[in-house]
Enzyme design. Structure first.
Site, PDB file in Angstrom:
ATOM      1  N   GLU A 438       0.818  -1.218   0.000  1.00  0.00           N
ATOM      2  CA  GLU A 438       0.000   0.000   0.000  1.00  0.00           C
ATOM      3  C   GLU A 438       0.852   1.268   0.000  1.00  0.00           C
ATOM      4  O   GLU A 438       0.560   2.247   0.689  1.00  0.00           O
ATOM      5  CB  GLU A 438      -0.980   0.004   1.192  1.00  0.00           C
ATOM      6  CG  GLU A 438      -2.158  -0.938   0.993  1.00  0.00           C
ATOM      7  CD  GLU A 438      -3.279  -0.694   1.976  1.00  0.00           C
ATOM      8  OE1 GLU A 438      -3.350   0.404   2.553  1.00  0.00           O
ATOM      9  OE2 GLU A 438      -4.095  -1.605   2.162  1.00  0.00           O
ATOM     10  N   GLY A 439       1.921   1.242  -0.783  1.00  0.00           N
ATOM     11  CA  GLY A 439       2.828   2.375  -0.850  1.00  0.00           C
ATOM     12  C   GLY A 439       4.003   2.170   0.073  1.00  0.00           C
ATOM     13  O   GLY A 439       3.866   2.256   1.296  1.00  0.00           O
TER      14      GLY A 439
END
Length: 744
Positions: A438-439
């Site tokens: 998620e990043g």
């Protein structure tokens, strides 16, 4: 006067802005416009409005949500054998899958009218937190369908027909979803993906319809190997101009049944010894009708905007829940183990070196739980604070890493021998996964938190940048001329506030009323909010577009903003709990640690500022005395550690939601030993006064014979000795079974 100002001041300034600021790409603009600003904007105003934050109240569960947490979520934890899942089967057993489907765990966020549970973000977060204290694999499996994925995207952007068909199937587990975003060529930089679709006509259910011919390769897709429906992000092109004049239409998101011809799915990755289903998938000349685009044909090219909007909320729940659960579990078990494990006839938790680590674990759990609760409370109100949820993802997973590392050090050999009794090993292996997805934290920290936060939260900068890019120069000039006087007044107030609080080290900053012993920390948050706002102004003015490329400067300023948010949430939690005096050691340790980190990062900004004169000037104006806040004292660390070493309301409050295990589980064994050791402490002191320092059945018999203890005390001490002996054991296996992978 207005025309003269425009001619001799605003217009030259407009030309300077155009020259020093880089153009905003469409993807950057969509990312900055996704979600909302909230407390981050207050922190970057230089004068946060505490009433706004404190009046929100604590997060609360309704009766139905609490019943689910106490019922199905608790029952699920009892069903889970994490060792069997992770090391034997490498999958969740079918009876657990069936329980998840039957109880709508995949439909936590789906409204009741579609067959889901319709729970609040707070309930969603508490459920994932609880499950993750038992099993990361099951926690992730529940987390993903309720986070960034088809369900959330359908709710926000789907057509009514899509919602009516898919949402009930997702809620009851008839369909298992996954979301295909990451490509080998494009990880965090999703805009550079090469997965490609072309608008064309094709056959669908015996008819010629308008659609897209798509080719893709995705990887790292959680639930991918078993998914029945794939949310797919790809770049769409229209070379034949069927839809209009544009050839490149942008990122588009569609729902693709995985049994569609040309889709290859089912292979698995093995992420860091975690057993959750994760794998790659491919599409070769797959025809996708326009009606499969989420939201239909009108959402062609809107995929990036849709994804950023969904991610703005998802980052605030999924991984922060898993991380908070892990940190709380580490605090509970490590305090218990440090209390019962003795070296030199002293609990290891009484050694100061261990106490410093225990205090750190306790403070991390306290801060993460506080920030987690505050963030989900904001989400309950319908807010989607994009920068704050990025702060939460990076800070929570980073905090989990530190807490688990400290817990492993204290447990020593107990934590490095794999087996059913090891309750830390899987959490340790899961940390790099949480850090990455998620990043990736490295890029979230260096590019997003301050890079976007400084612009999004500033009351004028973004509008000024858009004015500078306005193709109608006269209109842009008019917009800028309207903004500049307001911006200059803001700068003047920021300068006064930052310098005043800097030179007076926050002594005269304001504080809310009725905050108990926390008032001085509210003043320090106000102080450094003013300093950060001033440093942000100077950085934007002197560096302009260069600030975007000075990632280390942005990272440090992002760390300051992150700490200000985390500490604000910690103060809010202390206030919401009624300012309990028993929690003051936790508050003091956490606040001093965080404020010291803020000072370190600011001083490093000044030292490394690309314009040395301005770096020295900011140092002189805002921190003329250098460090004014030191980390917690040894006395405070000991007080903080002691909260984990003895039963107390604070310990229970800090670790609320941790699943304490089934009989025979490693966590349950340590918890029982802790309770028995603490309950027999007075009898143990009698043995020590008589010169008997060890705890064993033999020493208890000696004490009984010498009339140092009563029969009842002897029974309690025997139980404690047996419990400790059981708790400090580690697993061992037949060598041949280990070699051939048949460990049961």
């Amino acid at each position: 006067m207005s025309e003269l100002r425009k001619k001799f001041f605003t217009k030259p300034l407009l030309n300077i802005i155009k020259r020093i600021l880089p153009p905003i790409s469409q993807t950057e603009r969509e990312a900055m416009e996704a979600g909302e600003v909230w407390w981050d904007a207050q922190l970057l105003s230089g004068k946060p409005d505490w009433k706004q934050l404190l009046d929100m109240g604590p997060p609360e569960l309704n009766e139905e949500e609490q019943a689910f947490l106490d019922g199905p979520a608790e029952e699920l934890c009892k069903m889970i054998n994490d060792w069997q899942i992770s090391f034997v089967d490498h999958d969740i057993p079918e009876h657990v899958w069936e329980f998840l489907r039957k109880n709508r765990f995949f439909g936590i966020i789906i409204p009741k009218k579609y067959g889901g549970l319709g729970f609040s973000p707070t309930a969603h977060a508490e459920i994932v937190t609880k499950i993750s204290t038992r099993s990361n694999t099951v926690g992730v499996t529940v987390m993903v369908p309720n986070s960034l994925g088809p369900g959330e995207l359908l709710l926000a952007h789907g057509t009514q027909e899509q919602k009516d068909y898919y949402l009930p199937r997702l809620a009851d587990g008839t369909d298992i979803p996954c979301f295909g975003l990451t490509s080998p060529q494009a990880g965090s930089d999703a805009a550079s993906m090469i997965d490609r679709g072309e608008v064309c006509y094709g056959d669908h259910q015996g008819e010629k319809v308008l659609g897209m011919r798509v080719n893709w390769h995705k990887r790292y897709i959680t639930l991918g190997p078993i998914a029945t429906v794939l949310g797919l992000a790809f770049k769409l092109y229209d070379p034949e101009h069927i839809l209009g004049d544009k050839e490149e239409l942008g990122i588009t998101v569609a729902l693709v049944p995985t049994d569609t011809e040309g889709v290859t799915i089912g292979q698995r990755h093995l992420p860091a010894m975690q057993a959750f289903q994760n794998g790659p998938n491919w599409g070769k000349d797959v025809f996708i009708p326009m009606e499969w685009i989420i939201g239909g044909q009108e959402n062609v090219g809107k995929g990036w905007e849709m994804l950023m909007s969904a991610l703005a909320a998802g980052r605030g729940i999924s991984l922060p829940s898993l991380s908070t659960g892990g940190a709380k579990m580490a605090a509970r078990t490590t305090g218990a183990y440090a209390r019962i494990r003795e070296q030199f006839n002293i609990p290891v938790g009484r050694f100061e070196g261990v106490q410093s680590r225990l205090a750190e674990i306790a403070a991390i759990a306290f801060v993460l739980d506080s920030a987690h609760k505050t963030t989900t409370r904001a989400l309950d109100d319908g807010l989607k604070p994009a920068v704050i949820t990025a702060i939460m993802k990076a800070s929570a997973t980073g905090g989990l890493r530190q807490a688990i590392d400290d817990a492993m050090d204290i447990h020593a050999g107990k934590a490095i021998m794999d087996g059913p009794l090891n309750y830390l090993g899987n959490a340790y292996r899961a940390v790099p996964v949480a850090i990455t997805v998620e990043g990736a934290n490295l890029l979230t920290r260096s590019l997003m938190i301050f890079g976007q936060g400084a612009i999004r939260c500033h009351p004028y900068i973004l509008d000024e940048m858009l004015a500078a890019e306005n193709p109608d120069e006269e209109e842009g000039l008019e917009q800028l001329d309207h903004l500049l006087p307001k911006h200059m007044w803001f700068q003047f107030k920021t300068l006064l506030r930052g310098v005043f609080h800097g030179w007076t080290v926050g002594l005269f900053a304001s504080s809310p009323r009725n905050v108990g012993g926390a008032a001085k920390y509210f003043r320090q948050i106000n102080r450094y909010s003013a300093v950060l706002t001033l440093v942000t102004e100077v950085s934007l003015i002197t560096l302009g577009g260069e600030l975007k490329r000075k990632e280390l400067i942005s990272s440090r300023l992002g760390d300051v903003l992150s700490q200000l948010y985390l500490l604000s949430c910690t103060l809010k939690r202390f206030y919401d709990d009624g300012n309990p005096k028993d929690d003051l050691p936790l508050l003091e340790f956490a606040m001093r640690d965080g404020l010291h980190k803020i000072e370190v990062q600011l001083l490093e900004v000044f030292q490394n500022f690309p314009r040395p004169f301005f770096g020295q000037l900011m140092h002189f104006l805002t921190m003329p005395w250098g460090h004014s806040i030191h980390t917690a004292s040894d006395r405070q660390a000991r007080a903080c550690a002691e909260l984990l070493l003895s039963p107390s309301k604070t310990r229970d409050r800090l670790t609320r939601g941790v699943f304490l295990g089934n009989p025979g589980d490693g966590v349950e064994i340590v918890e029982q030993a802790f309770n028995k050791v603490c309950a027999s402490e007075r009898a143990r002191e009698k043995l020590k006064k008589g010169g008997i320092r060890t705890l064993s059945r033999e020493s208890v018999e000696e004490g009984l014979q010498r009339n140092l203890i009563s029969d009842e005390e002897a029974d309690a001490l025997r139980d404690a000795a047996d419990a400790v002996d059981k708790a400090i054991q580690v697993d061992h296996f037949d060598h041949l079974a280990r070699v051939v992978g048949k460990i049961q």
